[in-house]
Design a protein around this motif. Structure first.
Motif, PDB file in Angstrom:
ATOM      1  N   LEU A  10       0.848  -1.196   0.000  1.00 18.94           N
ATOM      2  CA  LEU A  10       0.000   0.000   0.000  1.00 18.94           C
ATOM      3  C   LEU A  10       0.883   1.246   0.000  1.00 18.94           C
ATOM      4  O   LEU A  10       1.533   1.570   0.986  1.00 18.94           O
ATOM      5  CB  LEU A  10      -0.920  -0.016   1.221  1.00 18.94           C
ATOM      6  CG  LEU A  10      -1.803  -1.269   1.365  1.00 18.94           C
ATOM      7  CD1 LEU A  10      -2.602  -1.205   2.668  1.00 18.94           C
ATOM      8  CD2 LEU A  10      -2.729  -1.424   0.165  1.00 18.94           C
ATOM      9  N   ALA A  11       0.898   1.936  -1.125  1.00 20.34           N
ATOM     10  CA  ALA A  11       1.760   3.111  -1.291  1.00 20.34           C
ATOM     11  C   ALA A  11       0.967   4.272  -1.872  1.00 20.34           C
ATOM     12  O   ALA A  11       1.512   5.114  -2.580  1.00 20.34           O
ATOM     13  CB  ALA A  11       2.943   2.764  -2.198  1.00 20.34           C
ATOM     14  N   GLY A  12      -0.325   4.327  -1.562  1.00 18.23           N
ATOM     15  CA  GLY A  12      -1.174   5.347  -2.149  1.00 18.23           C
ATOM     16  C   GLY A  12      -1.473   6.520  -1.248  1.00 18.23           C
ATOM     17  O   GLY A  12      -2.361   7.327  -1.554  1.00 18.23           O
ATOM     18  N   GLY A  13      -0.750   6.622  -0.123  1.00 18.56           N
ATOM     19  CA  GLY A  13      -1.004   7.712   0.817  1.00 18.56           C
ATOM     20  C   GLY A  13      -0.594   9.071   0.273  1.00 18.56           C
ATOM     21  O   GLY A  13       0.137   9.179  -0.717  1.00 18.56           O
ATOM     22  N   LEU A  14      -1.046  10.108   0.966  1.00 14.79           N
ATOM     23  CA  LEU A  14      -0.775  11.482   0.512  1.00 14.79           C
ATOM     24  C   LEU A  14       0.545  12.042   1.020  1.00 14.79           C
ATOM     25  O   LEU A  14       1.006  13.083   0.545  1.00 14.79           O
ATOM     26  CB  LEU A  14      -1.929  12.398   0.961  1.00 14.79           C
ATOM     27  CG  LEU A  14      -3.300  12.030   0.395  1.00 14.79           C
ATOM     28  CD1 LEU A  14      -4.372  12.960   0.960  1.00 14.79           C
ATOM     29  CD2 LEU A  14      -3.301  12.093  -1.124  1.00 14.79           C
ATOM     30  N   SER A  15       1.154  11.409   2.014  1.00 11.82           N
ATOM     31  CA  SER A  15       2.484  11.783   2.528  1.00 11.82           C
ATOM     32  C   SER A  15       2.557  13.228   3.011  1.00 11.82           C
ATOM     33  O   SER A  15       3.595  13.878   2.885  1.00 11.82           O
ATOM     34  CB  SER A  15       3.565  11.551   1.449  1.00 11.82           C
ATOM     35  OG  SER A  15       3.545  10.228   0.999  1.00 11.82           O
ATOM     36  N   ARG A  16       1.472  13.738   3.572  1.00  6.90           N
ATOM     37  CA  ARG A  16       1.477  15.138   4.021  1.00  6.90           C
ATOM     38  C   ARG A  16       2.544  15.399   5.086  1.00  6.90           C
ATOM     39  O   ARG A  16       3.264  16.391   5.029  1.00  6.90           O
ATOM     40  CB  ARG A  16       0.093  15.514   4.556  1.00  6.90           C
ATOM     41  CG  ARG A  16      -0.991  15.614   3.485  1.00  6.90           C
ATOM     42  CD  ARG A  16      -2.239  16.269   4.048  1.00  6.90           C
ATOM     43  NE  ARG A  16      -3.310  16.335   3.065  1.00  6.90           N
ATOM     44  CZ  ARG A  16      -4.361  15.518   3.052  1.00  6.90           C
ATOM     45  NH1 ARG A  16      -4.468  14.566   3.954  1.00  6.90           N
ATOM     46  NH2 ARG A  16      -5.303  15.646   2.139  1.00  6.90           N
ATOM     47  N   ARG A  17       2.620  14.502   6.069  1.00  3.98           N
ATOM     48  CA  ARG A  17       3.582  14.725   7.164  1.00  3.98           C
ATOM     49  C   ARG A  17       5.019  14.494   6.725  1.00  3.98           C
ATOM     50  O   ARG A  17       5.957  14.924   7.391  1.00  3.98           O
ATOM     51  CB  ARG A  17       3.239  13.819   8.348  1.00  3.98           C
ATOM     52  CG  ARG A  17       2.029  14.292   9.136  1.00  3.98           C
ATOM     53  CD  ARG A  17       1.789  13.439  10.357  1.00  3.98           C
ATOM     54  NE  ARG A  17       1.254  12.133  10.001  1.00  3.98           N
ATOM     55  CZ  ARG A  17       1.093  11.144  10.878  1.00  3.98           C
ATOM     56  NH1 ARG A  17       1.471  11.295  12.137  1.00  3.98           N
ATOM     57  NH2 ARG A  17       0.575   9.995  10.493  1.00  3.98           N
ATOM     58  N   MET A  18       5.199  13.800   5.582  1.00  2.00           N
ATOM     59  CA  MET A  18       6.543  13.596   5.058  1.00  2.00           C
ATOM     60  C   MET A  18       6.980  14.789   4.210  1.00  2.00           C
ATOM     61  O   MET A  18       8.102  14.847   3.728  1.00  2.00           O
ATOM     62  CB  MET A  18       6.591  12.305   4.226  1.00  2.00           C
ATOM     63  CG  MET A  18       7.972  11.775   3.954  1.00  2.00           C
ATOM     64  SD  MET A  18       8.861  11.245   5.432  1.00  2.00           S
ATOM     65  CE  MET A  18       8.174   9.602   5.687  1.00  2.00           C
ATOM     66  N   GLY A  19       6.076  15.749   4.033  1.00  2.00           N
ATOM     67  CA  GLY A  19       6.406  16.935   3.265  1.00  2.00           C
ATOM     68  C   GLY A  19       6.006  16.825   1.812  1.00  2.00           C
ATOM     69  O   GLY A  19       6.490  17.568   0.956  1.00  2.00           O
ATOM     70  N   GLY A  20       5.094  15.893   1.504  1.00  2.00           N
ATOM     71  CA  GLY A  20       4.652  15.709   0.130  1.00  2.00           C
ATOM     72  C   GLY A  20       5.556  14.752  -0.626  1.00  2.00           C
ATOM     73  O   GLY A  20       6.446  14.123  -0.067  1.00  2.00           O
ATOM     74  N   GLY A  21       5.340  14.646  -1.907  1.00  2.00           N
ATOM     75  CA  GLY A  21       6.117  13.711  -2.707  1.00  2.00           C
ATOM     76  C   GLY A  21       5.633  12.286  -2.486  1.00  2.00           C
ATOM     77  O   GLY A  21       4.548  12.055  -1.967  1.00  2.00           O
ATOM     78  N   ASN A  22       6.445  11.341  -2.857  1.00  2.00           N
ATOM     79  CA  ASN A  22       6.075   9.938  -2.751  1.00  2.00           C
ATOM     80  C   ASN A  22       6.803   9.304  -1.572  1.00  2.00           C
ATOM     81  O   ASN A  22       8.017   9.118  -1.609  1.00  2.00           O
ATOM     82  CB  ASN A  22       6.419   9.204  -4.050  1.00  2.00           C
ATOM     83  CG  ASN A  22       5.786   7.838  -4.113  1.00  2.00           C
ATOM     84  OD1 ASN A  22       5.727   7.128  -3.119  1.00  2.00           O
ATOM     85  ND2 ASN A  22       5.300   7.471  -5.282  1.00  2.00           N
ATOM     86  N   LYS A  23       6.054   8.950  -0.534  1.00  2.00           N
ATOM     87  CA  LYS A  23       6.672   8.372   0.656  1.00  2.00           C
ATOM     88  C   LYS A  23       7.431   7.092   0.324  1.00  2.00           C
ATOM     89  O   LYS A  23       8.482   6.812   0.902  1.00  2.00           O
ATOM     90  CB  LYS A  23       5.622   8.078   1.719  1.00  2.00           C
ATOM     91  CG  LYS A  23       6.221   7.571   3.036  1.00  2.00           C
ATOM     92  CD  LYS A  23       5.180   7.030   3.989  1.00  2.00           C
ATOM     93  CE  LYS A  23       4.378   8.132   4.635  1.00  2.00           C
ATOM     94  NZ  LYS A  23       3.530   7.603   5.754  1.00  2.00           N
ATOM     95  N   ALA A  24       6.907   6.297  -0.605  1.00  2.00           N
ATOM     96  CA  ALA A  24       7.544   5.025  -0.957  1.00  2.00           C
ATOM     97  C   ALA A  24       8.990   5.209  -1.400  1.00  2.00           C
ATOM     98  O   ALA A  24       9.828   4.318  -1.221  1.00  2.00           O
ATOM     99  CB  ALA A  24       6.754   4.337  -2.066  1.00  2.00           C
ATOM    100  N   LEU A  25       9.280   6.381  -1.984  1.00  2.00           N
ATOM    101  CA  LEU A  25      10.624   6.644  -2.508  1.00  2.00           C
ATOM    102  C   LEU A  25      11.480   7.467  -1.552  1.00  2.00           C
ATOM    103  O   LEU A  25      12.608   7.845  -1.893  1.00  2.00           O
ATOM    104  CB  LEU A  25      10.518   7.333  -3.868  1.00  2.00           C
ATOM    105  CG  LEU A  25       9.702   6.555  -4.916  1.00  2.00           C
ATOM    106  CD1 LEU A  25       9.636   7.315  -6.223  1.00  2.00           C
ATOM    107  CD2 LEU A  25      10.265   5.148  -5.138  1.00  2.00           C
ATOM    108  N   SER A  26      10.964   7.723  -0.349  1.00  2.00           N
ATOM    109  CA  SER A  26      11.761   8.399   0.679  1.00  2.00           C
ATOM    110  C   SER A  26      12.913   7.495   1.096  1.00  2.00           C
ATOM    111  O   SER A  26      12.775   6.266   1.139  1.00  2.00           O
ATOM    112  CB  SER A  26      10.897   8.722   1.898  1.00  2.00           C
ATOM    113  OG  SER A  26       9.873   9.624   1.568  1.00  2.00           O
ATOM    114  N   LEU A  27      14.042   8.099   1.418  1.00  2.00           N
ATOM    115  CA  LEU A  27      15.244   7.322   1.717  1.00  2.00           C
ATOM    116  C   LEU A  27      15.411   7.060   3.201  1.00  2.00           C
ATOM    117  O   LEU A  27      15.269   7.953   4.036  1.00  2.00           O
ATOM    118  CB  LEU A  27      16.475   8.041   1.185  1.00  2.00           C
ATOM    119  CG  LEU A  27      16.576   8.200  -0.337  1.00  2.00           C
ATOM    120  CD1 LEU A  27      17.854   8.947  -0.702  1.00  2.00           C
ATOM    121  CD2 LEU A  27      16.528   6.846  -1.042  1.00  2.00           C
TER     122      LEU A  27
END
Length: 201
Positions: A10-27
């Motif tokens: 499940l990688a369809g989240g909005l990632s607001r708290r991560m600052g946007g972008g795609n959380k799945a590709l966060s390092l």
């Protein structure tokens, strides 16, 4: 020998708290969250798909099918589970495993434990105690029967979007894990979470 169960990440989240972008590709420690999850999941299951909305090409290097939610707007992880059920049914499977892309420390025996913990409805949830010792469900990390797709679609169409509420209403089984020295379902929601988790890799 039991047939390997397919899985949907499940990688369809909005990632607001991560600052946007795609959380799945966060390092995390130099690798994407998706890479960490795949490393732990692949030895345990059959075919794998990524549930994500938007440009599927961003996952091109992984060589996996990307399946979008079948609902307009953001319907939450429950819509991703439905997409996973329908995809798994197309693979000829009767069950599907879901995991969240922001849980890079998934247990190596997750699929086996969920399979052993199936409730009467066929659903099994991962669970672990919180800091106060109370058992907490992790319904994005779960086993789902694909035969429940109709009921899940009806729930979504009626406005029910809480994955935990839907699962709890169907008498799930639970695979309970220890949360020491850290919870294996620790999820990454912010850049700070990624920084704190780096030393656990």
């Amino acid at each position: 020998m039991k047939r390997p169960i397919p899985a949907v990440i499940l990688a369809g989240g909005l990632s607001r708290r991560m600052g946007g972008g795609n959380k799945a590709l966060s390092l995390l420690a130099g690798e994407t969250l998706l890479t960490h999850v795949l490393r732990r999941l692949r030895p345990q299951c059959g075919a794998i798909a990524i549930n994500a909305n938007g440009d599927a090409e961003q996952f091109g290097e992984y060589g996996l099918p990307v399946i979008a939610d079948g609902f307009t707007g953001y319907a939450g992880p429950l819509a991703g589970v439905l997409a996973g059920m329908e995809w798994a049914a197309g693979q000829g499977a009767d069950r599907v495993i879901s995991v969240s892309v922001d849980t890079p420390f998934l247990p190596d025996d997750l699929v086996w434990r969920l399979r052993e913990a199936e409730g009467r409805s066929g659903i099994a949830l991962a669970a672990s105690p919180d800091e106060g010792g109370r058992l907490r469900d992790h319904p994005t990390c779960a086993l789902w029967p694909v035969a429940m797709a109709g009921a899940l679609r009806a729930a979504l169409e009626s406005g029910q979007h809480r994955i935990g509420q839907f699962a709890a209403s169907h008498d799930p089984g639970r695979a309970v894990y220890d949360s020491q020295p850290f919870d294996p379902f620790l999820n990454m929601n912010t850049p700070q979470d990624l920084g704190r988790a780096a030393h656990l890799i």
